[in-house]
Scaffold this active site. Structure first.
Site, PDB file in Angstrom:
ATOM      1  N   ASP A 244     -34.385   8.958  36.337  1.00  0.00           N
ATOM      2  CA  ASP A 244     -33.058   9.325  35.983  1.00  0.00           C
ATOM      3  C   ASP A 244     -32.173   9.944  36.983  1.00  0.00           C
ATOM      4  O   ASP A 244     -31.168  10.018  36.873  1.00  0.00           O
ATOM      5  CB  ASP A 244     -33.178   9.956  34.736  1.00  0.00           C
TER       6      ASP A 244
ATOM      7  N   THR B 136     -29.991   3.764  28.414  1.00  0.00           N
ATOM      8  CA  THR B 136     -30.201   2.437  27.611  1.00  0.00           C
ATOM      9  C   THR B 136     -29.578   2.678  26.025  1.00  0.00           C
ATOM     10  O   THR B 136     -29.400   1.578  25.466  1.00  0.00           O
ATOM     11  CB  THR B 136     -31.648   2.285  27.412  1.00  0.00           C
TER      12      THR B 136
ATOM     13  N   ILE C 184     -31.368   0.842  33.643  1.00  0.00           N
ATOM     14  CA  ILE C 184     -30.308   1.043  33.006  1.00  0.00           C
ATOM     15  C   ILE C 184     -30.288   2.510  32.581  1.00  0.00           C
ATOM     16  O   ILE C 184     -31.354   2.782  31.778  1.00  0.00           O
ATOM     17  CB  ILE C 184     -29.875   0.345  31.684  1.00  0.00           C
ATOM     18  N   ASP C 185     -29.674   3.546  33.284  1.00  0.00           N
ATOM     19  CA  ASP C 185     -29.919   4.858  32.778  1.00  0.00           C
ATOM     20  C   ASP C 185     -28.646   4.851  31.645  1.00  0.00           C
ATOM     21  O   ASP C 185     -27.493   5.047  31.997  1.00  0.00           O
ATOM     22  CB  ASP C 185     -29.498   5.833  33.929  1.00  0.00           C
TER      23      ASP C 185
ATOM     24  N   GLU D 221     -38.538   2.520  36.150  1.00  0.00           N
ATOM     25  CA  GLU D 221     -38.737   2.890  34.633  1.00  0.00           C
ATOM     26  C   GLU D 221     -39.509   2.030  33.838  1.00  0.00           C
ATOM     27  O   GLU D 221     -40.720   2.327  33.279  1.00  0.00           O
ATOM     28  CB  GLU D 221     -37.495   3.240  34.209  1.00  0.00           C
TER      29      GLU D 221
ATOM     30  N   ASP E 163     -33.916   3.355  37.992  1.00  0.00           N
ATOM     31  CA  ASP E 163     -33.838   3.308  36.658  1.00  0.00           C
ATOM     32  C   ASP E 163     -32.662   2.037  36.357  1.00  0.00           C
ATOM     33  O   ASP E 163     -31.594   2.161  37.005  1.00  0.00           O
ATOM     34  CB  ASP E 163     -33.135   4.282  36.319  1.00  0.00           C
TER      35      ASP E 163
HETATM   36  C1  LIP Z   1     -32.122   8.577  29.375  1.00  0.00           C
HETATM   37  C2  LIP Z   1     -31.120   9.219  29.895  1.00  0.00           C
HETATM   38  C3  LIP Z   1     -30.707  10.137  28.913  1.00  0.00           C
HETATM   39  C4  LIP Z   1     -31.531  11.436  28.570  1.00  0.00           C
HETATM   40  C5  LIP Z   1     -32.982  10.884  28.212  1.00  0.00           C
HETATM   41  C6  LIP Z   1     -33.301   9.610  29.107  1.00  0.00           C
HETATM   42  P1  LIP Z   1     -32.693   6.078  29.919  1.00  0.00           P
HETATM   43  O1  LIP Z   1     -32.602   7.625  30.382  1.00  0.00           O
HETATM   44  O2  LIP Z   1     -30.371   9.344  31.197  1.00  0.00           O
HETATM   45  O3  LIP Z   1     -29.338  10.975  29.220  1.00  0.00           O
HETATM   46  O4  LIP Z   1     -31.030  12.337  27.709  1.00  0.00           O
HETATM   47  O5  LIP Z   1     -33.744  11.784  28.452  1.00  0.00           O
HETATM   48  O6  LIP Z   1     -34.177   9.844  30.220  1.00  0.00           O
HETATM   49  O7  LIP Z   1     -34.038   6.150  29.130  1.00  0.00           O
HETATM   50  O8  LIP Z   1     -31.463   5.828  29.148  1.00  0.00           O
HETATM   51  O9  LIP Z   1     -33.217   5.502  31.402  1.00  0.00           O
END
Ligand code: LIP
Length: 277
Positions: A220, A95, A92-93, A70, A90
């Site tokens: 993600d 963030t 931190i999914d 990412e 990813d």
């Molecule tokens: C996020 C997700 C979140 C989603 C966003 C975004 P990030 O990923 O997991 O649930 O709504 O579209 O992609 O930016 O925290 O890795």
């Protein structure tokens, strides 16, 4: 025959655990926030540090492998899924959750060859839940097998979704139209953990019947897509077509029946593909 990728999968689990320690430590300290595509698309130094930690550690063991990460893509690296072994990361999914110390954040590591995900690892580090799946060998949480819910009546289903980070009023209207249609099916409830990967692991665990979102990215969902399918679930595009991990749209559900009911309720819209150059 011995699994040729067992070593890589073991490494993914080990590095995800190490990354989880870094994320949990950072949750106890200050978290300086920066923005990316919009003022609500957040990134922190921890995202960048954790991605580097994972990539460096994989490169040492598997120097010829490729990466889609990412934060590397945000920094200008291409987002290309070739037939070569590719780690889709990813760091931190969730963030936004991380920034607010909302306790659902995950390290997501998918591994694909010939554009097919071979294994997926999602570590929900605050919950200390290590979700894993190897293609053809099932899905697990902390070593316990996962199975999607057997509920086929949408009226008795729980559905997970997210609002994403696009604040364009037309996009938000479409998201709300879909939400309204789904609530009025009716369903038992709608939830969102704030992490696509964790929402999908909730599908795999049988806690929600389905998750859908438009606006996600390949990093993600790559790892969790295998966790859902290996737990017996179904993946589809929101328009009822085949799922395409680069298209930024997904339904992950326990069954074809529930998926098809959601397809009828969702107002689909297109997004720029992750692999658009
Ligand atoms: C996020 C997700 C979140 C989603 C966003 C975004 P990030 O990923 O997991 O649930 O709504 O579209 O992609 O930016 O925290 O890795």
């Amino acid at each position: 025959m011995a699994d040729p990728w067992q070593n890589a999968m073991d490494h993914a689990v080990a590095v995800a655990r190490k990354a989880g320690e870094v994320v949990c430590d950072a949750l106890r300290g200050d978290r300086a926030v920066m923005t990316k595509s919009s003022v609500v698309d957040l990134v922190t130094q921890t995202d960048q540090k954790v991605e580097q930690l994972i990539i460096q550690s994989v490169k040492e063991k598997f120097p010829t492998h490729r990466f889609i990460g990412e934060e590397s893509v945000a920094a200008g690296e291409p987002c290309v899924l070739s037939d070569s072994p590719t780690w889709i990361i990813d760091p931190i999914d969730g963030t936004t959750n991380f920034v607010h110390a909302f306790p659902f954040v995950a390290i997501s590591i998918g591994f694909a060859i010939n554009k097919q995900v071979e294994f997926g690892v999602v570590f929900s580090c605050v919950e200390d839940k290590m979700f894993t799946a190897r293609r053809g060998k099932g899905a697990f949480c902390n070593g316990e097998p996962l199975q999607v819910s057997r509920q086929e009546a949408v009226e008795q289903a729980m559905v997970a979704t997210e609002f994403g980070s696009d604040r364009d009023a037309d996009v938000v209207d479409k998201i709300f139209q879909s939400l309204r249609n789904i609530l009025c099916l009716p369903v038992h409830g709608v939830r969102g953990a704030g992490s696509a990967a964790i929402n999908m692991c909730l599908v795999a665990s049988g806690c929600v019947e389905a998750y859908y979102e438009m606006g996600i990215h390949v990093w993600d969902v790559a790892a969790a897509s295998l966790i859902v399918s290996e737990a017996g679930g179904v993946l589809m595009d929101v328009d009822g077509g085949d799922v395409d991990l680069m298209s930024r749209r997904i339904i992950a559900a326990n069954s074809k029946t529930i998926t098809e009911r959601l397809v009828k309720a969702i107002v689909p819209f297109s997004l720029p593909r992750d692999d658009a150059t």
